[in-house]
Design an enzyme around this catalytic site. Structure first.
Site, mmCIF file in Angstrom:
data_model
loop_
_atom_site.group_PDB
_atom_site.id
_atom_site.type_symbol
_atom_site.label_atom_id
_atom_site.label_comp_id
_atom_site.label_asym_id
_atom_site.label_seq_id
_atom_site.Cartn_x
_atom_site.Cartn_y
_atom_site.Cartn_z
ATOM 1 N N TYR A 10 0.818 -1.202 0.000
ATOM 2 C CA TYR A 10 0.000 0.000 0.000
ATOM 3 C C TYR A 10 0.852 1.253 0.000
ATOM 4 O O TYR A 10 2.068 1.191 0.200
ATOM 5 C CB TYR A 10 -0.959 0.001 1.209
ATOM 6 C CG TYR A 10 -0.311 0.299 2.551
ATOM 7 C CD1 TYR A 10 0.536 -0.627 3.156
ATOM 8 C CD2 TYR A 10 -0.541 1.502 3.209
ATOM 9 C CE1 TYR A 10 1.119 -0.353 4.391
ATOM 10 C CE2 TYR A 10 0.042 1.777 4.442
ATOM 11 C CZ TYR A 10 0.871 0.839 5.025
ATOM 12 O OH TYR A 10 1.453 1.114 6.230
ATOM 13 N N LYS A 70 6.484 -2.201 1.804
ATOM 14 C CA LYS A 70 5.330 -1.596 2.502
ATOM 15 C C LYS A 70 4.107 -2.499 2.374
ATOM 16 O O LYS A 70 3.189 -2.236 1.593
ATOM 17 C CB LYS A 70 5.062 -0.189 1.934
ATOM 18 C CG LYS A 70 4.209 0.679 2.876
ATOM 19 C CD LYS A 70 4.256 2.127 2.439
ATOM 20 C CE LYS A 70 3.212 2.978 3.120
ATOM 21 N NZ LYS A 70 3.371 3.110 4.569
ATOM 22 N N LEU A 82 11.178 0.882 7.071
ATOM 23 C CA LEU A 82 10.586 1.371 5.827
ATOM 24 C C LEU A 82 11.394 2.579 5.332
ATOM 25 O O LEU A 82 11.794 3.432 6.128
ATOM 26 C CB LEU A 82 9.129 1.797 6.058
ATOM 27 C CG LEU A 82 8.428 2.133 4.739
ATOM 28 C CD1 LEU A 82 8.124 0.871 3.949
ATOM 29 C CD2 LEU A 82 7.154 2.916 4.972
ATOM 30 N N GLU A 93 12.075 1.982 14.275
ATOM 31 C CA GLU A 93 11.224 3.080 13.793
ATOM 32 C C GLU A 93 9.954 3.115 14.632
ATOM 33 O O GLU A 93 9.767 2.294 15.535
ATOM 34 C CB GLU A 93 10.901 2.896 12.307
ATOM 35 C CG GLU A 93 10.220 1.571 12.006
ATOM 36 C CD GLU A 93 10.081 1.277 10.511
ATOM 37 O OE1 GLU A 93 10.060 2.207 9.689
ATOM 38 O OE2 GLU A 93 9.976 0.081 10.184
HETATM 39 N N1 PLP Z 1 7.824 3.453 8.963
HETATM 40 C C1 PLP Z 1 6.689 2.746 8.974
HETATM 41 C C2 PLP Z 1 6.650 1.427 9.673
HETATM 42 C C3 PLP Z 1 5.532 3.252 8.337
HETATM 43 O O1 PLP Z 1 4.392 2.542 8.346
HETATM 44 C C4 PLP Z 1 5.593 4.517 7.704
HETATM 45 C C5 PLP Z 1 4.435 5.100 7.014
HETATM 46 O O2 PLP Z 1 3.390 4.538 6.878
HETATM 47 C C6 PLP Z 1 6.806 5.231 7.732
HETATM 48 C C7 PLP Z 1 7.904 4.657 8.360
HETATM 49 C C8 PLP Z 1 6.938 6.589 7.093
HETATM 50 O O3 PLP Z 1 7.009 6.480 5.695
HETATM 51 P P1 PLP Z 1 6.459 7.639 4.742
HETATM 52 O O4 PLP Z 1 7.235 8.872 5.105
HETATM 53 O O5 PLP Z 1 6.775 7.159 3.385
HETATM 54 O O6 PLP Z 1 5.010 7.779 5.032
#
Ligand code: PLP
Length: 284
Positions: A31, A148, A204, A180
């Site tokens: 997603y 993701k 991520l 994270e």
């Molecule tokens: N880390 C995780 C586990 C996430 O689910 C997300 C966003 O959904 C992020 C980091 C941040 O990523 P982004 O800046 O691309 O939204």
């Protein structure tokens, strides 16, 4: 609300997906969440590139071209009159009509779904003015957090653990180091240096992380990409998270310990301002 399902724009109550869809049965899907500010998409390109990477890593077919994807995003934003909010996009492997651990044949059509969420006040958020309280929890997710996937049960449980502890969110710890947040990347600031974990399969690769680190560098801020412990973060001057849906979010408390004077720090606030201004200017 009008939603998009496999080529059709429908009222949300009319949308249908097979019960055999592997997204439903096995969390076999990926997603993206793209923010909308001023009726425009923030960093669409970044999300489209990451979507392609997630699909490739799972040997899943692309449901449509990037140009079509942009058109669907824009059409849903227009149809649902979104000024500030989100577009959620999900692609799952679909199904050949039965449950099987083996992937269905390569010509099986993936399932693509998009919907919008209206969020007035997303940019000027009261939560960002107050800052978030976080707790730390163990990271027990799988080893490919760079993809993701819609496998979000543990992050969801982590968020619930935070709520039950009277906090807003949780940072996860593996082998003594912060990975994270449940749905964001994690940072602290000490003596003017921004510290965040380097990219690997453990986290991520945030679209917002990439943009914010670039903007911090352009603003002559100092950045260190390295492993860090929760103890280091607790002794920091400031901390924050980044995500496409909350931008730069100040963190003011970690495991009950207030950071600095317990309010959002100056570097964090400046980064949030820079990020919002630059991304709104570049929005499409
Ligand atoms: N880390 C995780 C586990 C996430 O689910 C997300 C966003 O959904 C992020 C980091 C941040 O990523 P982004 O800046 O691309 O939204």
């Amino acid at each position: 609300r009008t939603v998009y399902v496999n080529g059709d724009y429908l009222p949300e109550g009319d949308a249908k997906i097979s019960i055999f869809d592997r997204g439903f049965l096995m969390a076999d899907g990926v997603y993206e969440v793209t923010s909308v500010l001023g009726g425009k998409l923030i960093d669409f390109e970044g999300h489209a590139v990451r979507l392609k990477r997630s699909l490739d890593e799972l040997e899943m077919a692309e449901p449509c071209s990037k140009e079509e994807l942009l058109e669907i995003h824009r059409k849903l934003v227009a149809l649902n009159e979104i000024e500030e909010g989100l577009v959620y996009l999900q692609v799952t492997r679909g199904s050949d009509g039965d449950r099987d651990f083996v992937f269905p044949s390569a010509d099986t059509k993936p399932t693509i779904v998009l919907f919008t969420q209206n969020k007035p006040g997303l940019a000027d958020s009261p939560a960002a003015k107050k800052g978030a309280k976080i707790i730390s929890i163990e990271d027990i997710r799988w080893g490919r957090r760079d993809i993701k996937t819609v496998q979000l049960l543990y992050p969801s449980m982590g968020k619930m653990m935070a709520k039950k502890a009277g906090a807003d969110d949780a940072w996860m710890i593996e082998d003594g180091h912060v990975t994270e947040g449940t749905s964001n990347n994690a940072y602290f600031v000490k003596n003017g240096v921004i510290v965040t974990r380097p990219l690997s399969n453990d986290i991520l690769h945030g679209i917002t992380r990439k943009a914010v680190l670039r903007m911090a560098e352009e603003a002559q801020m100092k950045i260190e990409e390295r492993l860090f412990t929760i103890e280091e973060a607790k002794e920091a001057d400031e901390a924050f998270t980044t995500s496409a849906s909350a931008f730069v979010m100040p963190v003011v408390e970690i495991d009950g310990v207030a950071l600095g004077d317990g309010t959002p720090g100056p570097i964090t606030k400046r980064l949030r301002e820079i990020y919002l201004e630059e991304s709104m200017n570049a929005a499409i």
